[in-house]
Structures are given as structure tokens and as C-alpha cells.
Design an enzyme around this catalytic site. Structure first.
Site, mmCIF file in Angstrom:
data_model
loop_
_atom_site.group_PDB
_atom_site.id
_atom_site.type_symbol
_atom_site.label_atom_id
_atom_site.label_comp_id
_atom_site.label_asym_id
_atom_site.label_seq_id
_atom_site.Cartn_x
_atom_site.Cartn_y
_atom_site.Cartn_z
ATOM 1 N N ASP A 175 0.854 -1.188 0.000
ATOM 2 C CA ASP A 175 0.000 0.000 0.000
ATOM 3 C C ASP A 175 0.886 1.232 0.000
ATOM 4 O OD1 ASP A 175 -1.934 -1.882 0.357
ATOM 5 O OD2 ASP A 175 -2.837 -0.964 2.132
ATOM 6 N N HIS A 252 4.908 -7.412 -0.283
ATOM 7 C CA HIS A 252 4.699 -8.737 -0.849
ATOM 8 C C HIS A 252 5.435 -8.870 -2.177
ATOM 9 C CE1 HIS A 252 1.073 -9.613 1.809
ATOM 10 N NE2 HIS A 252 1.276 -8.312 2.007
ATOM 11 N N SER A 363 8.025 3.552 4.610
ATOM 12 C CA SER A 363 9.289 3.703 3.900
ATOM 13 C C SER A 363 9.024 3.640 2.403
ATOM 14 C CB SER A 363 10.300 2.651 4.325
ATOM 15 O OG SER A 363 11.592 3.046 3.930
#
Length: 394
Positions: A175, A252, A363
Site C-alpha cells: 500500500d 509482498h 518507507s
């Protein structure tokens, strides 16, 4: 009126250095040196007060900086393209002198301190309100379930809230917000529009490519960029995803690929928010980062997790040897680790959407990959994106 000039002389008393006589027209006065300089002539007691001077100088600089930013915003309103304001070498050096690595380690330890049950809801609700966290997507919505800030930052999501797109070859690994994307040109990558960094500085020497498919021009690979492209008709693409503090902090696998090599760059931990990314050239090359390199069906593929202030801890789930923001590692170096061994010639196979790693706060993820020339991004710079959504098509 005639001016009268009288002789003034200062003499020391014998045997003492603490008092003096002033002979003024035959009249003698005695006083202390200390009183003379503290209460006497104001011009002789000029003292530099560092704190007011620092506040005044800093305030003036901030005011000037805000005024320049205001002018830029006004120009943008009229459709005038304003070039980015790049930090000078001195400004970058001053920023890097801040002990962000030490502060991030302290923040990491604080995150592991268990909170009293009665304090958990107020603390987490404040964080949710500040950064706009959507707890309805969390696998566990009960705030008292999270014992400390670290567990809350690394919260998992409900499986159904992030469906993985199966019709596209590359998906968003996390996200976040799209900072920039496109083709890599002249061995330079744009972190935001108009601000670039060196591809070679970012990835380091490509001696790790021995674990990958041989380059199509092995005898004369040309530039660093050409050496990464293994198939005729392909080009190198990039995409930068910024994770804000309120975003889901796990990342992911963006595609089906095999990870052959890991390179860890110890470095600074400067902020990577979009404002700083527009200000500091080669920001991602200054910061600590973990580069995972390997191959997918179209050739070279890499995913880089970039650290930031209070995000010194980068975790890769299948790599138990990795230790980031460790004081035994020096800035300006890198540490290599190969996942290809005599017993495992394939490295680590990752499926699209599979859990890969996590940050302790927000980050940045940088994707660099080889793909056919007809690959097209379906994105806009600055747009919000979720894990599992497609990045582009062929």
C-alpha cells in the site's frame, strides 16, 4: 564653551591585581574590575548569546524557505512548471550529520516496550487519527490486542480486503503512493520528476549477475544498464512506491520470480517522504537499503526496500541472517549474500502476492525490472495504490 581636557590614568596597587585607582583631577576612586566590566561601560560587555542568535538565524531561513515555496505554489497555479529545488552538498551533509541511525535504534526499542492495557487505546487512537489508519481492514480490530507499538505497526490485514490481480504480470507490492515510474534512461532513475539517482550507485557493482542468465552481449555488455538487460527487445523499467506511516507496513512479492541474491547497503536514515525526495538528489542512494535481485519470466527483476528515519529495521521473512541498522556495519559499504548454493541452484522462489517482508514504520519500495518494450504502466504519479493492484500491462 572651551573644552577642558583632564589627564586620566589607571595604576595598579602594589601586591594586588583586583583593584585600581583612578586619578581624576586629584580625586582617587577605587573599584573592582569585576564591577567595572559588569556594571560599567555597556560597550565593553558585548557578549554573543548563541541561543537567540541561533533562533533568529534559523527563523529567518525558515521564513525565506517558506516564502520561496509560496512563490512556487503560486506559479504552479498559473500552470508554470517549477523546477525542483535541490539541496546543496552542505545542506545534505548537515542533514546526514544528525544521528538518525541511533535515533532509529532507540525508536525501535521503544516500539517493543509493552504498554499498560489502559493506555493502549488512547495511544493507538491518537496514531489512527493522526495518520488516517483504516482499522476496519485489520485482521484484528481490537486495539487492546496489540501489546506495543511494534505489533500495531506490523498488523496484518483481512485476506479479502487485498485481492491479488491475476490478469496482470506485475502488481503493487505494498500500500502506498506512486512517486514515479517509467523507463530507465542513460543509467539514471527518477525518484520523483526531475530528481534522479545513479542506477549503478543504487544497485552497486553487478558482479552478482553471475547467478543470473547470461547477458545477451556477454562479450561487450556496454553500459551498466545494458548489462542488466538479458533479452533482445527488452528495456529496463522502474517504479517507486512510498509507504506513509499510516499505511499497511508489510510488502509482498510483486510477481512470480526467483530471488538469487541479496545486497545490504548500510547508510543514513533520512526521511523519504515526497517532499524530501524532491529536495535531496540521490536520496535512495544515501539511505540504508536491501536489494533483492533475481529473474522473472522476462529477465532481470529486483525489489529494493529503502530504510528511512525510524525505519532502520527492514525484515525479509525468508532471510534470517539479515540485520539492518546494525552499528557493526559502516556507511559506504555493502554486504552480499547469495541464495544460490550447491544444494539450491534456483535460489528462493516467490509467488505473486506472497508475503516477502516488512518495515517497522513507513518507507519506500523501488522496483527495477526488465520487460518487453510494449510494457505500459497504468499509473499516475502521486496516486494512491494498494497491494495487489496492477502496475502495468503488456
Amino acid at each position: 564653551m572651551a573644552a577642558v581636557v583632564r589627564r586620566v590614568s589607571i595604576t595598579h596597587l602594589p601586591g594586588t591585581g583586583k583593584s585600581s585607582f583612578l586619578q581624576h583631577g586629584g580625586v582617587s576612586l577605587r573599584w573592582s574590575h569585576q564591577k567595572f566590566f559588569s556594571k560599567g561601560f555597556p560597550g565593553l560587555q558585548a557578549r554573543v548569546r548563541p541561543l537567540p542568535l541561533l533562533i533568529a538565524t534559523g527563523g529567518s531561513y525558515v521564513a525565506y524557505d517558506q516564502y520561496e515555496r509560496y512563490k512556487d505554489r503560486q506559479l504552479k497555479k498559473f500552470g508554470v512548471e517549477v523546477p525542483p529545488r535541490i539541496a546543496s552538498d552542505i545542506q545534505v551533509t548537515i542533514y546526514k550529520s544528525i544521528p538518525t541511525r541511533l535515533l532509529s535504534r532507540a525508536w525501535g526499542r521503544l516500539n517493543q516496550v509493552d504498554l499498560p492495557t489502559w493506555l493502549r487505546k488512547p495511544i493507538f487512537r491518537l496514531y489512527i487519527w493522526t495518520f488516517g489508519v483504516n482499522m476496519k481492514e485489520a485482521a484484528v480490530e481490537d486495539l487492546q490486542h496489540y501489546r506495543n507499538l511494534g505489533e500495531f505497526f506490523r498488523r496484518k490485514l483481512k485476506p479479502q480486503v487485498r485481492p491479488v490481480c491475476n490478469s496482470h504480470c506485475v502488481i503493487s507490492p505494498a500500500d502506498g503512493k506512486i512517486l514515479h515510474f517509467g523507463r530507465v534512461k542513460n543509467c539514471e532513475v527518477e525518484q520523483v520528476k526531475g530528481v534522479t539517482y545513479s542506477l549503478e550507485t543504487f544497485l552497486g557493482p553487478h558482479n552478482w549477475t553471475e547467478n543470473l542468465t547470461a547477458n545477451r552481449n556477454e562479450d561487450d555488455p556496454g553500459t551498466y544498464q545494458d548489462a542488466l538487460v538479458t533479452k533482445e527487445g527488452n528495456e529496463l523499467f522502474h517504479c517507486v512506491v512510498y509507504l506513509a506511516p499510516g499505511d499497511y507496513h508489510c510488502f509482498h512479492s510483486p510477481t512470480d520470480w526467483r530471488v538469487a541474491h541479496r545486497r545490504h547497503f548500510p547508510g543514513s536514515l533520512m526521511s523519504v517522504n515526497p517532499g524530501v525526495a524532491r529536495w535531496i538528489k540521490e536520496l535512495f542512494c544515501h539511505n540504508e537499503r536491501v536489494v533483492l535481485s533475481g529473474e522473472w519470466t522476462h529477465g532481470f527483476f529486483s525489489l529494493t526496500a529503502v530504510g528511512a528515519t525510524n525505519v532502520g529495521s527492514i525484515r525479509i521473512y525468508f532471510d534470517k541472517e539479515l540485520r539492518t541498522n546494525n552499528p557493526r556495519y559502516n556507511k559506504g559499504t555493502f554486504n552480499d549474500f547469495s541464495y544460490v548454493t550447491n544444494n539450491n541452484q534456483e535460489g528462493v522462489s516467490m509467488r505473486k502476492g506472497e508475503h516477502l517482508g516488512e518495515f517497522n514504520l513507513g518507507s519506500t519500495i523501488v522496483l527495477l525490472f526488465e520487460a518487453p518494450r510494449d510494457f505500459t504502466f497504468n499509473l499516475k504519479a502521486g496516486q494512491k495504490i494498494r497491494f495487489g493492484e496492477p502496475l502495468g500491462t503488456m
